[in-house]
Design a protein around this motif. Sequence first.
Motif, mmCIF file in Angstrom:
data_model
loop_
_atom_site.group_PDB
_atom_site.id
_atom_site.type_symbol
_atom_site.label_atom_id
_atom_site.label_comp_id
_atom_site.label_asym_id
_atom_site.label_seq_id
_atom_site.Cartn_x
_atom_site.Cartn_y
_atom_site.Cartn_z
ATOM 1 N N VAL A 130 -7.542 -8.414 -0.667
ATOM 2 C CA VAL A 130 -6.878 -8.980 0.505
ATOM 3 C C VAL A 130 -5.844 -7.978 0.983
ATOM 4 O O VAL A 130 -5.078 -7.441 0.165
ATOM 5 C CB VAL A 130 -6.198 -10.331 0.191
ATOM 6 C CG1 VAL A 130 -5.505 -10.885 1.436
ATOM 7 C CG2 VAL A 130 -7.191 -11.324 -0.367
ATOM 8 N N ALA A 131 -5.796 -7.733 2.285
ATOM 9 C CA ALA A 131 -4.795 -6.813 2.839
ATOM 10 C C ALA A 131 -4.552 -7.156 4.290
ATOM 11 O O ALA A 131 -5.268 -6.707 5.188
ATOM 12 C CB ALA A 131 -5.244 -5.371 2.678
ATOM 13 N N ALA A 155 -7.590 0.318 2.733
ATOM 14 C CA ALA A 155 -8.955 0.382 3.265
ATOM 15 C C ALA A 155 -9.886 1.211 2.382
ATOM 16 O O ALA A 155 -11.068 1.337 2.702
ATOM 17 C CB ALA A 155 -8.934 0.955 4.677
ATOM 18 N N LYS A 156 -9.372 1.785 1.302
ATOM 19 C CA LYS A 156 -10.191 2.666 0.470
ATOM 20 C C LYS A 156 -10.316 2.123 -0.953
ATOM 21 O O LYS A 156 -9.396 1.517 -1.487
ATOM 22 C CB LYS A 156 -9.579 4.069 0.413
ATOM 23 C CG LYS A 156 -9.503 4.775 1.751
ATOM 24 C CD LYS A 156 -8.863 6.140 1.591
ATOM 25 C CE LYS A 156 -8.770 6.878 2.934
ATOM 26 N NZ LYS A 156 -8.114 8.201 2.768
ATOM 27 N N VAL A 157 -11.469 2.365 -1.547
ATOM 28 C CA VAL A 157 -11.661 2.117 -2.973
ATOM 29 C C VAL A 157 -11.478 3.452 -3.690
ATOM 30 O O VAL A 157 -12.106 4.442 -3.318
ATOM 31 C CB VAL A 157 -13.056 1.541 -3.265
ATOM 32 C CG1 VAL A 157 -13.257 1.384 -4.771
ATOM 33 C CG2 VAL A 157 -13.247 0.201 -2.566
ATOM 34 N N GLN A 158 -10.608 3.474 -4.690
ATOM 35 C CA GLN A 158 -10.297 4.732 -5.357
ATOM 36 C C GLN A 158 -10.562 4.628 -6.850
ATOM 37 O O GLN A 158 -10.551 3.527 -7.428
ATOM 38 C CB GLN A 158 -8.834 5.116 -5.102
ATOM 39 C CG GLN A 158 -8.524 5.280 -3.620
ATOM 40 C CD GLN A 158 -7.090 5.706 -3.380
ATOM 41 O OE1 GLN A 158 -6.603 6.647 -3.986
ATOM 42 N NE2 GLN A 158 -6.427 5.020 -2.469
ATOM 43 N N CYS A 163 -1.090 -9.429 0.611
ATOM 44 C CA CYS A 163 -1.759 -8.196 0.188
ATOM 45 C C CYS A 163 -1.935 -8.223 -1.325
ATOM 46 O O CYS A 163 -0.967 -8.490 -2.060
ATOM 47 C CB CYS A 163 -0.959 -6.966 0.604
ATOM 48 S SG CYS A 163 -1.825 -5.400 0.339
ATOM 49 N N THR A 164 -3.140 -7.967 -1.786
ATOM 50 C CA THR A 164 -3.448 -7.958 -3.216
ATOM 51 C C THR A 164 -4.099 -6.634 -3.578
ATOM 52 O O THR A 164 -5.078 -6.218 -2.956
ATOM 53 C CB THR A 164 -4.401 -9.101 -3.591
ATOM 54 O OG1 THR A 164 -3.770 -10.353 -3.322
ATOM 55 C CG2 THR A 164 -4.756 -9.039 -5.078
ATOM 56 N N GLY A 206 0.812 -1.214 0.000
ATOM 57 C CA GLY A 206 0.000 0.000 0.000
ATOM 58 C C GLY A 206 0.841 1.257 0.000
ATOM 59 O O GLY A 206 0.500 2.254 -0.654
ATOM 60 N N TYR A 207 1.949 1.257 0.752
ATOM 61 C CA TYR A 207 2.839 2.411 0.768
ATOM 62 C C TYR A 207 3.471 2.620 -0.608
ATOM 63 O O TYR A 207 3.577 3.751 -1.100
ATOM 64 C CB TYR A 207 3.938 2.211 1.807
ATOM 65 C CG TYR A 207 3.473 2.349 3.236
ATOM 66 C CD1 TYR A 207 3.265 3.597 3.818
ATOM 67 C CD2 TYR A 207 3.248 1.218 4.021
ATOM 68 C CE1 TYR A 207 2.834 3.728 5.133
ATOM 69 C CE2 TYR A 207 2.826 1.331 5.341
ATOM 70 C CZ TYR A 207 2.620 2.589 5.884
ATOM 71 O OH TYR A 207 2.198 2.717 7.183
#
Length: 463
Positions: free
Chosen positions: A42-43, A24-27, A48-49, A16-17
């Motif tokens: 998945v996170a 946690a967000k849909v963008q 993590c995907t 994510g970084y």
Amino acid sequence: MLLTITTTHTPATDLGYLLHKHPAKVQEVELGKGKAHIFYPVANEQECTCALLLDIDQVGLVRANSGTSGNAFALEQYVNDRPYVASSIMSNAISKAFASALNGKCKDRPELVATAMPFEVKLSVLPVNGGEEMLYRMFGPLGYKITAIQHILDDQFPEWGNSRYFTVTLTQTTTLHTLLSHLYILIPVMDNSKHYWVNREEIEKLLAKGKGWLEKHPERQLIARRYLRHKTSLMNDAMTMLMKDDIPEEIVNAERAETIALPKPKLHDARLQIVCDELLSTPVRSVVDLGCGEGKLVKLLLTHPQLTHITGMDVSSRSLEIAYQKLRYDQLPDNQRKRLKLILGSLVYRDRRIEGFDAAALVEVIEHLDPERLRAMEKCVFEYARPAKVVVTTPNKEWNVTFTTDGQMMRHTDHRFEWTRTQFSEWCRKICEEYGYEAAIKPVGEEVEGAGAPTQMAVFIRK
């Protein structure tokens, strides 16, 4: 179409970084031809995907007159696979949605940029022109483990056979920056198509995103050809830049014509300044640099506002590409760009583009021509182009005794000949007699007793 990137790096949420997208967000990202949705199925710390899902506006593609690269039938712009497959539209989405990661940047955790992580990439659906073999030719040399499932054309009609569409899974341990650069270039390469017009800017994209791996790839020529939509001139220029460390120098440029035994930078700079001064010693408004190389003399000439037309010509497209960059052509003010032109051409064929100039320069050019082609150059310059002034420089063979025992070794392996001062004087005399010029011969560089200067220069003035 869907792209997923999965890692089991610990902690996996570092992804994510790197992607600059919070798990946690849909963008959403606007693409112009639709939208890209970014989300994480998945996170957690172990896995993590990140998923990139494209929602393409087919009508928008048609209105933008983009279409596909082919023209197989009249309705292709309306009936095609673009909304449903991973194509150049996916590459565009990667560059917009993951711009920081693609460019190797991570503001919050910069140390992660150079961290190799285990990745699994899944592409659904990838069009592959060339079948499964092409997948291995492209991704195999880059170290990927490849799993490919080919789809049949229609499960209702199995006799029709397989399609060109695959669901592809790629696994490798590498940096995210490298992974994304591979995908950015190779997705449209596999498709062998692009949804937009290809111009010279695509060469810059190819070289920038391929830096560090493309020049070593065994299929680099095929990659360049497909990425640039089979435009031969663009592909040739891209390949000369990619292979610059593998091919011999064949361009006419004095900076490369001197050996390490010569004080190359000082001599070359001095020679260019002397030639520039000679060109401007009489009133001239237009100058053509024949064999301009990377544009150093052109750059000097641009500083003189009395020159309204400056043209550089060279046989090497690679040299002209470098000249454009070094002259910062795209950043020049309009009035400066109007004064400057760089053209591809040869001195052994008549070229009307170099006719009508007040003055011409041939700086360390003639010695690169085969003696039997020298005659053709003479006619092109002194009979057809026929400028009022011509400045010619060439190495002085006699000076070679300063760096070799017998004086027979030439300055550069690409030189076809080198003249003594007597030979050069005789050549100048013949030019003057045949074409109606007068010539003054001058030394360039520090003279050595008995050997003369390293460079000899002739200034021809038309009678």
